[in-house]
Design a protein around this motif. Sequence first.
Motif, PDB file in Angstrom:
ATOM      1  N   ALA A 107       0.821  -1.212   0.000  1.00 47.60           N
ATOM      2  CA  ALA A 107       0.000   0.000   0.000  1.00 47.60           C
ATOM      3  C   ALA A 107       0.854   1.260   0.000  1.00 47.60           C
ATOM      4  O   ALA A 107       0.485   2.270  -0.584  1.00 47.60           O
ATOM      5  CB  ALA A 107      -0.928  -0.005   1.213  1.00 47.60           C
ATOM      6  N   LEU A 108       2.017   1.196   0.660  1.00 45.95           N
ATOM      7  CA  LEU A 108       2.888   2.363   0.733  1.00 45.95           C
ATOM      8  C   LEU A 108       3.474   2.705  -0.628  1.00 45.95           C
ATOM      9  O   LEU A 108       3.684   3.866  -0.959  1.00 45.95           O
ATOM     10  CB  LEU A 108       4.011   2.112   1.744  1.00 45.95           C
ATOM     11  N   ASN A 109       3.724   1.686  -1.449  1.00 48.14           N
ATOM     12  CA  ASN A 109       4.307   1.899  -2.766  1.00 48.14           C
ATOM     13  C   ASN A 109       3.260   1.935  -3.882  1.00 48.14           C
ATOM     14  O   ASN A 109       3.617   1.968  -5.055  1.00 48.14           O
ATOM     15  CB  ASN A 109       5.344   0.815  -3.066  1.00 48.14           C
ATOM     16  N   CYS A 110       1.980   1.906  -3.504  1.00 48.11           N
ATOM     17  CA  CYS A 110       0.891   2.000  -4.486  1.00 48.11           C
ATOM     18  C   CYS A 110      -0.047   3.143  -4.068  1.00 48.11           C
ATOM     19  O   CYS A 110      -1.236   2.908  -3.801  1.00 48.11           O
ATOM     20  CB  CYS A 110       0.113   0.693  -4.576  1.00 48.11           C
ATOM     21  N   PRO A 111       0.487   4.365  -3.982  1.00 45.33           N
ATOM     22  CA  PRO A 111      -0.340   5.467  -3.465  1.00 45.33           C
ATOM     23  C   PRO A 111      -1.574   5.752  -4.304  1.00 45.33           C
ATOM     24  O   PRO A 111      -2.612   6.144  -3.767  1.00 45.33           O
ATOM     25  CB  PRO A 111       0.620   6.659  -3.470  1.00 45.33           C
ATOM     26  N   ASP A 112      -1.497   5.529  -5.608  1.00 49.65           N
ATOM     27  CA  ASP A 112      -2.665   5.784  -6.455  1.00 49.65           C
ATOM     28  C   ASP A 112      -3.792   4.818  -6.142  1.00 49.65           C
ATOM     29  O   ASP A 112      -4.973   5.210  -6.094  1.00 49.65           O
ATOM     30  CB  ASP A 112      -2.287   5.693  -7.935  1.00 49.65           C
ATOM     31  N   ASP A 113      -3.455   3.528  -5.923  1.00 54.46           N
ATOM     32  CA  ASP A 113      -4.478   2.548  -5.562  1.00 54.46           C
ATOM     33  C   ASP A 113      -5.089   2.893  -4.208  1.00 54.46           C
ATOM     34  O   ASP A 113      -6.306   2.778  -4.007  1.00 54.46           O
ATOM     35  CB  ASP A 113      -3.874   1.137  -5.506  1.00 54.46           C
ATOM     36  N   THR A 114      -4.238   3.307  -3.282  1.00 53.80           N
ATOM     37  CA  THR A 114      -4.720   3.690  -1.952  1.00 53.80           C
ATOM     38  C   THR A 114      -5.670   4.877  -2.052  1.00 53.80           C
ATOM     39  O   THR A 114      -6.745   4.891  -1.439  1.00 53.80           O
ATOM     40  CB  THR A 114      -3.540   4.036  -1.029  1.00 53.80           C
ATOM     41  N   LYS A 115      -5.285   5.876  -2.824  1.00 54.16           N
ATOM     42  CA  LYS A 115      -6.126   7.068  -2.972  1.00 54.16           C
ATOM     43  C   LYS A 115      -7.449   6.734  -3.646  1.00 54.16           C
ATOM     44  O   LYS A 115      -8.494   7.288  -3.272  1.00 54.16           O
ATOM     45  CB  LYS A 115      -5.372   8.136  -3.767  1.00 54.16           C
ATOM     46  N   ARG A 116      -7.427   5.838  -4.636  1.00 54.33           N
ATOM     47  CA  ARG A 116      -8.674   5.459  -5.312  1.00 54.33           C
ATOM     48  C   ARG A 116      -9.632   4.782  -4.338  1.00 54.33           C
ATOM     49  O   ARG A 116     -10.835   5.059  -4.341  1.00 54.33           O
ATOM     50  CB  ARG A 116      -8.377   4.555  -6.501  1.00 54.33           C
ATOM     51  N   LEU A 117      -9.106   3.878  -3.506  1.00 54.45           N
ATOM     52  CA  LEU A 117      -9.961   3.198  -2.540  1.00 54.45           C
ATOM     53  C   LEU A 117     -10.528   4.193  -1.532  1.00 54.45           C
ATOM     54  O   LEU A 117     -11.737   4.198  -1.260  1.00 54.45           O
ATOM     55  CB  LEU A 117      -9.175   2.108  -1.806  1.00 54.45           C
ATOM     56  N   LEU A 118      -9.683   5.039  -0.980  1.00 56.58           N
ATOM     57  CA  LEU A 118     -10.138   5.990   0.029  1.00 56.58           C
ATOM     58  C   LEU A 118     -11.145   6.981  -0.551  1.00 56.58           C
ATOM     59  O   LEU A 118     -12.128   7.334   0.110  1.00 56.58           O
ATOM     60  CB  LEU A 118      -8.942   6.736   0.617  1.00 56.58           C
ATOM     61  N   THR A 119     -10.912   7.424  -1.772  1.00 55.73           N
ATOM     62  CA  THR A 119     -11.860   8.327  -2.421  1.00 55.73           C
ATOM     63  C   THR A 119     -13.207   7.652  -2.601  1.00 55.73           C
ATOM     64  O   THR A 119     -14.262   8.243  -2.331  1.00 55.73           O
ATOM     65  CB  THR A 119     -11.315   8.796  -3.781  1.00 55.73           C
ATOM     66  N   SER A 120     -13.168   6.390  -3.047  1.00 49.98           N
ATOM     67  CA  SER A 120     -14.407   5.641  -3.251  1.00 49.98           C
ATOM     68  C   SER A 120     -15.178   5.473  -1.945  1.00 49.98           C
ATOM     69  O   SER A 120     -16.410   5.557  -1.913  1.00 49.98           O
ATOM     70  CB  SER A 120     -14.082   4.268  -3.843  1.00 49.98           C
ATOM     71  N   LEU A 121     -14.457   5.287  -0.852  1.00 44.12           N
ATOM     72  CA  LEU A 121     -15.092   5.026   0.438  1.00 44.12           C
ATOM     73  C   LEU A 121     -15.581   6.287   1.151  1.00 44.12           C
ATOM     74  O   LEU A 121     -16.567   6.238   1.895  1.00 44.12           O
ATOM     75  CB  LEU A 121     -14.117   4.284   1.357  1.00 44.12           C
ATOM     76  N   LEU A 122     -14.915   7.419   0.908  1.00 47.80           N
ATOM     77  CA  LEU A 122     -15.156   8.587   1.754  1.00 47.80           C
ATOM     78  C   LEU A 122     -15.689   9.834   1.051  1.00 47.80           C
ATOM     79  O   LEU A 122     -16.356  10.661   1.682  1.00 47.80           O
ATOM     80  CB  LEU A 122     -13.861   8.972   2.487  1.00 47.80           C
TER      81      LEU A 122
END
Length: 229
Positions: A107-122
């Motif tokens: 997750a630390l090296n995939c910031p775009d994936d992390t941001k997409r998930l968090l955006t979708s959730l919040l």
Amino acid sequence: MNKPTINIKDLPYESRPREKLLSRGPQALSDAELLAIFFRVGVKGMNAIELADSVLTTFGSLRGLFAATQSQFCSYKGLGEAKYAQLQAVLEMTQRYLAETLRKGDALNCPDDTKRLLTSLLRDRDREAFLVLYLDNQNQMIAHEVLFEGTIGAASIYPREVVKKSLENNAAALILAHNHPSGLAEPSQADRRITRRIADALSLVDIRVLDHFVIGDGEIVSFAERGWI
């Protein structure tokens, strides 16, 4: 006199949404064409593309449609509980796909994936919500959950509860996130203070806070990128 409805099957082959997607890929389709594939059929007086275009005009965008309540969605002629359930299933599958991606990657090296998930959730919540991603020692996501919710403007956040839940999930590290219903992603001084309190509390049990994301409307601020973590 009403304009006669054009059946999608009467359109040129390359202009039919499903065939266009198969031949050129989904990125080649407009929002209305993608939604028409989801609807499959239209209503009296409108084919699926015309229905989709009308729905998007009413709700403003795909995002506006996705954020609609059940009553808002079902009040539109041609939409109903079945389509609402289908739409919610699509949204949930999208979130689970994004979460699965983080469970299999760093997750630390995939910031775009992390941001997409968090955006979708919040992003589209009308109340402030504080979410935690629990990570293992390889920075792969173990689980995620909204720990605190509040009224617009603030959520009561308790570091001891974050520590308790982190230990229950056997987490080695965390990524924190919360939304600003105002749409402005700029962190407040209160955001910075609670992040420091949580990080200090977790350090006592050897759990690291890797980042804290603030989700706005089309903007995300990362504490790590700001050098605050």
